[in-house]
Write a protein that holds these residues in place. Sequence first.
Motif, PDB file in Angstrom:
ATOM      1  N   VAL A   1      17.042 -15.018 -17.922  1.00 13.26           N
ATOM      2  CA  VAL A   1      15.802 -14.269 -17.770  1.00 13.26           C
ATOM      3  C   VAL A   1      15.758 -13.698 -16.360  1.00 13.26           C
ATOM      4  N   PRO A   2      15.495 -12.412 -16.195  1.00 11.01           N
ATOM      5  CA  PRO A   2      15.434 -11.850 -14.843  1.00 11.01           C
ATOM      6  C   PRO A   2      14.252 -12.422 -14.065  1.00 11.01           C
TER       7      PRO A   2
ATOM      8  N   VAL B   1       9.742  -9.877 -22.749  1.00  9.13           N
ATOM      9  CA  VAL B   1      10.142  -8.487 -22.526  1.00  9.13           C
ATOM     10  C   VAL B   1      11.650  -8.372 -22.361  1.00  9.13           C
ATOM     11  N   ALA B   2      12.217  -9.268 -21.563  1.00  4.98           N
ATOM     12  CA  ALA B   2      13.628  -9.122 -21.198  1.00  4.98           C
ATOM     13  C   ALA B   2      14.578  -9.622 -22.282  1.00  4.98           C
ATOM     14  N   ASN B   3      14.241 -10.730 -22.952  1.00  4.47           N
ATOM     15  CA  ASN B   3      15.197 -11.372 -23.853  1.00  4.47           C
ATOM     16  C   ASN B   3      14.695 -11.530 -25.282  1.00  4.47           C
TER      17      ASN B   3
ATOM     18  N   ALA C   1      11.395 -16.294 -25.322  1.00  4.98           N
ATOM     19  CA  ALA C   1      10.026 -16.614 -24.910  1.00  4.98           C
ATOM     20  C   ALA C   1       9.563 -17.932 -25.514  1.00  4.98           C
ATOM     21  N   LEU C   2       9.885 -18.164 -26.787  1.00  2.00           N
ATOM     22  CA  LEU C   2       9.514 -19.426 -27.436  1.00  2.00           C
ATOM     23  C   LEU C   2      10.234 -20.607 -26.787  1.00  2.00           C
TER      24      LEU C   2
END
Length: 382
Positions: free
Chosen positions: A255-256, A289-291, A296-297
Motif C-alpha cells: 500500500v503506498p 484506492v490503491a489496491n 482494504a478488508l
Amino acid sequence: MALTTRRRQLLEAHQSRRRPASSDAGLWSDGLGRTATRSAQILLTLALATVSVYVMLQLQLVVIPLLIALILAAAVYPVVGKLRNLGWPSPLATSVTFLGLLVVLGGVITGMVFAVRSEADELVQQATQGWTQLQAFIAEFPLPVSQAQIDEALAGIVDFLTSSSARRSALSGLSTAAEVVTGAVLMAVVLFYFLKDGDRIWSFLLRWVPARRRGKMQKAGAQAMDVLGSYVRGTAIVAAVDAVVIGLALLILQVPLALPLAVLIFIGGFIPIVGATIAGVLAALVALVANGPVAALVVIAVVIAVNQLEGNLLQPVVMGRSVSLHSLVILLALAAGTILGGIIGGILAVPIAAVGWVIIRVMSGYTEDGPATEPVEKTAVG
C-alpha cells in the motif's frame, strides 16, 4: 466510668449543636433547607470550576506547556532517580536526562513531520478518493440508505468540524510560529526545573496544605506522578506496537504511503479508543484506492486484531492498573477535552482525568475494593 461520662458530654454537645437556635435556623434544618444548602454548594463549586476552566483557556499558552512538561517529567523522572542512585551528581543526572529527552523528542517529531509533509498531498488525495469509492459502495449496497442521506450526514460532520466550537482549540493560541516557539521554549524550561527541583517544588506547595491533610496530599501527589509516568510510557509503547504492526501489514500489501500512515497511527495511539481506529480507517481508505477492496478488508482486519491485542494484552501488561477508568469515563473525558482544547485537549484529557480520580480516591480513602477500612476514632452517635 470516665469514658461513659465523656460520651454523654459529647452526645449532649452534638444535640445542642443540632437544636435550632431560632426560627430562622429552623428554616434550614428541614429536608428542603438542607437540599437548598447542598444545591447552593454544588452551584458554587460549578461556578468555581467554570471560572477555572475559562482562566486556563485564556492562559493556554502557559497552561499547555506546563501540563506537557509535567507529564513528560513524570515519565522520565525515574531515570533521574536511578542515575542519582548510581552516584551521579544531581545536576549531571538532570542534565543528561533532559538533553536525552529533547534529542529523542526532537528526532521523533522531525521524522514525523518530514514523513507526513513529503507525501501529505498524495495522502489527502488517496483518502478523498477512498471516501468517494466508499460512498458509492454504500449507495449500491442493498440497505435503506440513500445518497442524499449520506451527503446530509457528511455535511453535518463537516459543519461540526468547521464550527466555532470545534475550532476553539488549545492550538488556536499557538497558531503563529512565534507562539509555537515560545510555547516550546517555555515547556523545555519548565521541564528542566521539574526534573531538577521537582521534590522541592512539591514540598513548597505542601506547606500551604493544613497539617492534618498533608499526609494524604503527599500520598496523592506520589500516586499521581506514578499514574502520569505509567500512562505516558505505556501509551508510547502501545502506540509504537500499533504503528509497527499495521505499518508492516501496509508494506506487505504494498500500500503506498505506508510510512506516513504508520506515523499517523502512532500519533493516534495517544488518543485512547478512537485515535488509532480513525488512523486505521484512513489507512484502509488508502488501501481501497490503491489496491482494491480485498487489500482494504485485510487492513481493516489487521486494525481490528491490533485493537483486540491492545485492549486484552498490551494495555493490561504494559500499563497495568495505572489508569483505572471506565471506558465511558474515558470517552466523556475525550469529548470534553476535544471541545475545550482540540487535539491537544483530547490527548491531555485522559491523563488529567486519571490524575483527578487518583486524588479523589486518596483524599476520600477509597480503594478499588471499596471504601478504605481505616480505624476511625469514635466520638458520638449523631
